[in-house]
Design a protein around this motif. Sequence first.
Motif, mmCIF file in Angstrom:
data_model
loop_
_atom_site.group_PDB
_atom_site.id
_atom_site.type_symbol
_atom_site.label_atom_id
_atom_site.label_comp_id
_atom_site.label_asym_id
_atom_site.label_seq_id
_atom_site.Cartn_x
_atom_site.Cartn_y
_atom_site.Cartn_z
ATOM 1 N N LYS A 7 33.281 78.873 91.835
ATOM 2 C CA LYS A 7 34.074 80.081 92.042
ATOM 3 C C LYS A 7 35.556 79.790 92.242
ATOM 4 C CE LYS A 7 30.263 82.828 93.842
ATOM 5 N NZ LYS A 7 29.774 83.670 94.943
ATOM 6 N N GLN A 8 35.890 78.897 93.134
ATOM 7 C CA GLN A 8 37.293 78.652 93.429
ATOM 8 C C GLN A 8 38.041 78.168 92.188
ATOM 9 O OE1 GLN A 8 38.673 79.387 96.383
ATOM 10 N NE2 GLN A 8 36.715 80.107 97.158
ATOM 11 N N GLU A 9 37.479 77.191 91.494
ATOM 12 C CA GLU A 9 38.135 76.645 90.311
ATOM 13 C C GLU A 9 38.181 77.668 89.175
ATOM 14 O OE1 GLU A 9 39.671 73.814 89.867
ATOM 15 O OE2 GLU A 9 39.320 73.125 91.921
ATOM 16 N N ASP A 10 37.072 78.374 88.963
ATOM 17 C CA ASP A 10 37.012 79.325 87.854
ATOM 18 C C ASP A 10 37.992 80.475 88.046
ATOM 19 O OD1 ASP A 10 35.073 77.719 86.861
ATOM 20 O OD2 ASP A 10 33.386 79.019 87.377
ATOM 21 N N TYR A 11 38.081 81.000 89.271
ATOM 22 C CA TYR A 11 39.033 82.075 89.535
ATOM 23 C C TYR A 11 40.461 81.608 89.280
ATOM 24 C CZ TYR A 11 35.325 84.757 91.856
ATOM 25 O OH TYR A 11 34.184 85.461 92.136
ATOM 26 N N ALA A 12 40.774 80.409 89.736
ATOM 27 C CA ALA A 12 42.136 79.887 89.568
ATOM 28 C C ALA A 12 42.480 79.729 88.091
ATOM 29 C CB ALA A 12 42.272 78.555 90.304
ATOM 30 N N ILE A 13 41.534 79.221 87.295
ATOM 31 C CA ILE A 13 41.781 79.035 85.861
ATOM 32 C C ILE A 13 41.993 80.380 85.175
ATOM 33 C CG2 ILE A 13 40.718 78.267 83.706
ATOM 34 C CD1 ILE A 13 39.306 76.081 85.327
ATOM 35 N N ALA A 14 41.148 81.358 85.500
ATOM 36 C CA ALA A 14 41.254 82.673 84.860
ATOM 37 C C ALA A 14 42.567 83.363 85.215
ATOM 38 C CB ALA A 14 40.067 83.544 85.271
ATOM 39 N N LEU A 15 42.961 83.325 86.495
ATOM 40 C CA LEU A 15 44.209 83.970 86.898
ATOM 41 C C LEU A 15 45.418 83.274 86.282
ATOM 42 C CD1 LEU A 15 43.580 84.789 90.670
ATOM 43 C CD2 LEU A 15 43.659 86.369 88.751
ATOM 44 N N SER A 16 45.359 81.962 86.182
ATOM 45 C CA SER A 16 46.455 81.226 85.553
ATOM 46 C C SER A 16 46.604 81.623 84.083
ATOM 47 C CB SER A 16 46.206 79.723 85.677
ATOM 48 O OG SER A 16 47.195 78.993 84.992
ATOM 49 N N ALA A 17 45.479 81.733 83.383
ATOM 50 C CA ALA A 17 45.526 82.149 81.978
ATOM 51 C C ALA A 17 46.060 83.566 81.841
ATOM 52 C CB ALA A 17 44.130 82.044 81.365
ATOM 53 N N SER A 18 45.661 84.443 82.759
ATOM 54 C CA SER A 18 46.113 85.835 82.714
ATOM 55 C C SER A 18 47.619 85.930 82.934
ATOM 56 C CB SER A 18 45.360 86.646 83.769
ATOM 57 O OG SER A 18 45.706 88.009 83.706
ATOM 58 N N HIS A 19 48.141 85.182 83.910
ATOM 59 C CA HIS A 19 49.583 85.213 84.177
ATOM 60 C C HIS A 19 50.379 84.597 83.030
ATOM 61 C CE1 HIS A 19 48.349 86.068 88.352
ATOM 62 N NE2 HIS A 19 49.562 86.553 88.495
ATOM 63 N N SER A 20 49.837 83.566 82.423
ATOM 64 C CA SER A 20 50.552 82.920 81.319
ATOM 65 C C SER A 20 50.635 83.827 80.094
ATOM 66 C CB SER A 20 49.854 81.606 80.949
ATOM 67 O OG SER A 20 49.854 80.711 82.040
ATOM 68 N N ALA A 21 49.598 84.622 79.862
ATOM 69 C CA ALA A 21 49.565 85.475 78.673
ATOM 70 C C ALA A 21 50.329 86.775 78.855
ATOM 71 C CB ALA A 21 48.112 85.787 78.305
ATOM 72 N N PHE A 22 50.615 87.161 80.105
ATOM 73 C CA PHE A 22 51.218 88.475 80.350
ATOM 74 C C PHE A 22 52.592 88.666 79.710
ATOM 75 C CE2 PHE A 22 54.006 91.109 83.057
ATOM 76 C CZ PHE A 22 53.434 92.345 82.785
ATOM 77 N N PRO A 23 53.547 87.733 79.828
ATOM 78 C CA PRO A 23 54.882 87.997 79.258
ATOM 79 C C PRO A 23 54.855 88.314 77.767
ATOM 80 C CG PRO A 23 54.958 86.106 80.735
ATOM 81 C CD PRO A 23 53.508 86.439 80.549
ATOM 82 N N ALA A 24 54.099 87.543 76.996
ATOM 83 C CA ALA A 24 54.077 87.773 75.548
ATOM 84 C C ALA A 24 53.358 89.072 75.196
ATOM 85 C CB ALA A 24 53.404 86.590 74.849
ATOM 86 N N TRP A 25 52.241 89.358 75.877
ATOM 87 C CA TRP A 25 51.475 90.572 75.566
ATOM 88 C C TRP A 25 52.251 91.829 75.953
ATOM 89 C CZ3 TRP A 25 47.825 92.305 72.616
ATOM 90 C CH2 TRP A 25 47.163 93.488 72.915
ATOM 91 N N SER A 26 52.887 91.819 77.111
ATOM 92 C CA SER A 26 53.637 93.000 77.552
ATOM 93 C C SER A 26 54.892 93.215 76.722
ATOM 94 C CB SER A 26 54.009 92.863 79.034
ATOM 95 O OG SER A 26 54.824 91.719 79.240
#
Length: 810
Positions: free
Chosen positions: A76-95
């Motif tokens: 859980k701890q590692e998976d949540y961190a990986i998913a949130l990191s990917a989400s934050h990285s993709a946000f600038p280009a998508w928005s």
Amino acid sequence: MSKNPSSSTNIRNIFDTMDYGTIQEGKSSGQAWLSENKENFGLFVNGKLTKSQQGAGSTLEVSTGVNYSVKFSINKQEDYAIALSASHSAFPAWSALEGHARASVLYSIARQLQKHTTLLCEVEALSRGVQVGNARESDVPALIRTFYYYAGWAQISETDLPEWQPCGPVIGVTSSSSPLLSLALFIAPALAAGNTVTLLPHVSNCISAFFLAQLCSSSGVPAGVINVVPQDHTDEEKCPALTNSSVNKIAVIGSQSTGRSVIGSSALSHQNHLSLLNSCVPMIVLDSADLDGVVDCVIDASWINQGQDPWSLNLLIAQESVYVSLKAKLTDRVRSLKTGATFEKMVDVSNRVADSSLAERLQNVLSLVSHDDVIQPIDSNSTMWTPTVIFPPAPLATPVLQNSDEWPALQVVSARSAKEAVNIANHYGGGLAASIWTENSALSWESSLNLKASTVWVNSYGSTDASVPITGRNSSGSGCFLGKEGFLEYLQPRTDSHLLSNEDGPSVPVIGHTSLLPADPEKPDIDQTCKFFYGGGHKRPSSNTYKTVLDSKKKTVAVVPEANRKDVRNAVEAALKAQPSWWKRDSHNRAQIMYNLAEKLTARQNHFAKSLLKVYETVSEDKCRQEVDECVKLLFHYAAICDKALQSSSQLVNGMSVHVMREPLGVVAVTLQASTHYCLASLIALIGCAITFGNVCVAVVDMECSLPALELALLLEASELPAGVINILSGDTSSLLPTICGHMDVNAVWFTGNQKSIPAVIKAESTKSNLKQSWIMEQVLNPVTLRQIYEKRASQTKAVWLPTIASFGA
């Protein structure tokens, strides 16, 4: 040619005893997809399925009840961190993509869903055990329609909503009872608005989430925009995704326990949330109703998707004159229901996914009632769950089950009249939806308006459309899903415009500058005692406690009363009595009252300027006059929009006429702390907004800045405002917050000022009281430039679905 009687009898016996054979739905495509991908199950990040990271994790098993199970491990701890990191990285280009580019992607998703409808239905059936037919006829068409609808909003958002921007990375949480459609309620509007999404589905329905995320990725959604991490809701408070302050929005659909736990956890990091939670959904059957139509509708409303929709029917309220007839018809129908396996075509209701907790709850329910009061299918072969109807031994107006998270049975109670039936529905209903059956069109419309539910179906049940908003109320949640309102939930203003934003906010006395007795010996010629204002009159504090407000030089500014819990309860009670009549006044009348308030404030401009001068330090009298002028402008603004806001709309959806209107929240509590700039203008901005949209207001102001508010009460008493519409108290807002947030008759709480103590209060009360609409601001926003925000915060939607008359043919 002679007839053979025995032959005729044998043929008749054959027909009488003939039964349908088993006809199986196909599942080969779904099984092939599961076999192809199950080795990679764990999480979906950066556009692909991947196993969980190595380390101390836990093993999850998806058991569907159709001889198919999938096991995979998560950390859980590692998976949540990986998913949130990917989400934050993709946000600038998508928005940063233009609206047309995002619209093209959502349109492609909808087209791919249409092409793979059969595969999606089979995966959903294998994942959750629901019938393929239910997914094919209900969930999947609604899923496709939702993506098409929000593709349109992505296209026109830049021209229709130019002052709005994406919130940022958002999180969607589902429980074990959330249907397939709930995934679209998160993904479609969030992507259309330019946000990135991290889904936290329950393990029991994570397979469908994996499939949908994979299909979105193949439709052109960039890597990292959609991420999926399964979870089992065992430790929301420790979940880093729910306590991460960089996540700006959390949406949850599912059970009460899951929703309240998520709301409490996210409150600690000041995250905005919206929720749609399972709650009691009533159906009212009046004496002119078509009982055969009611019985057919009850079967679908109660047990389609195995009763796992948020709006599944829980409570049936029948008028006494038709109670016996309805009981006989419903008993015959339920006893003849055919239950069976998920992929059997000829069954009415499939056996539910193995769930020991549900079976235990059902047994606990059955232990409360007599065996003769329970109706179940005769040929049910499930040991875990079966469709159940509870009839009391005599017509009762009180359900056996109350305040249950997920009722495993349908209860039937009686009412003597339509008014009593509506009162029962409002008392036990969760506020999400309701249905009413009657051939009297005038009665159906009046009952719909009096039902406290965001969606009301007349002579029907369960109709939804992506363009029609659904709002959580009371115990069913908060915020809005679907429609334009659901799209705005994932947007925020590009710039925060505050009151008198071109000026520096005046400072106020430091918090804590109060004394039990005046510090200076001078006494006025006549003692001027400030009092509370509620119920249309001035009241002394119940504790007879007053505090002296001191300035920085320890000189007396004012002697003000200090409110306690009893004063808050008295003010809420007065407001509750005033709300129905205030909302029933026509908008023109409310506008005239607002204009009258502005006139009286203008006449006393000098007095209020001097009052503000006493409270503020190092502020000129001209700036105090400027604030009073701003207050007059605000009152004129609210008077101007009284008869222009809350307008309803109508449309035809699937052959039904849908009327969407906005209603007041009810009792709105406003807390104004001493750190708030422009204490009088901020107070009028908030209470003016509340009453403009038909609400009533209880304002609690910190004693350090309460003098202008208490003097405003003198003006309110002399105005045409009805008693109880505005109620003003002074006291320590931090100590009174638990009482305000825990009061069951308070529907919304607006906080301003220092936010440190607010999250802990929201977390503590999220498990105790009704789910309130909360609005937290450090400084009050400008209601003129940000009118849409104020309208969304001060009102809620109601959709009434009416059957169209086919007298003129197709």
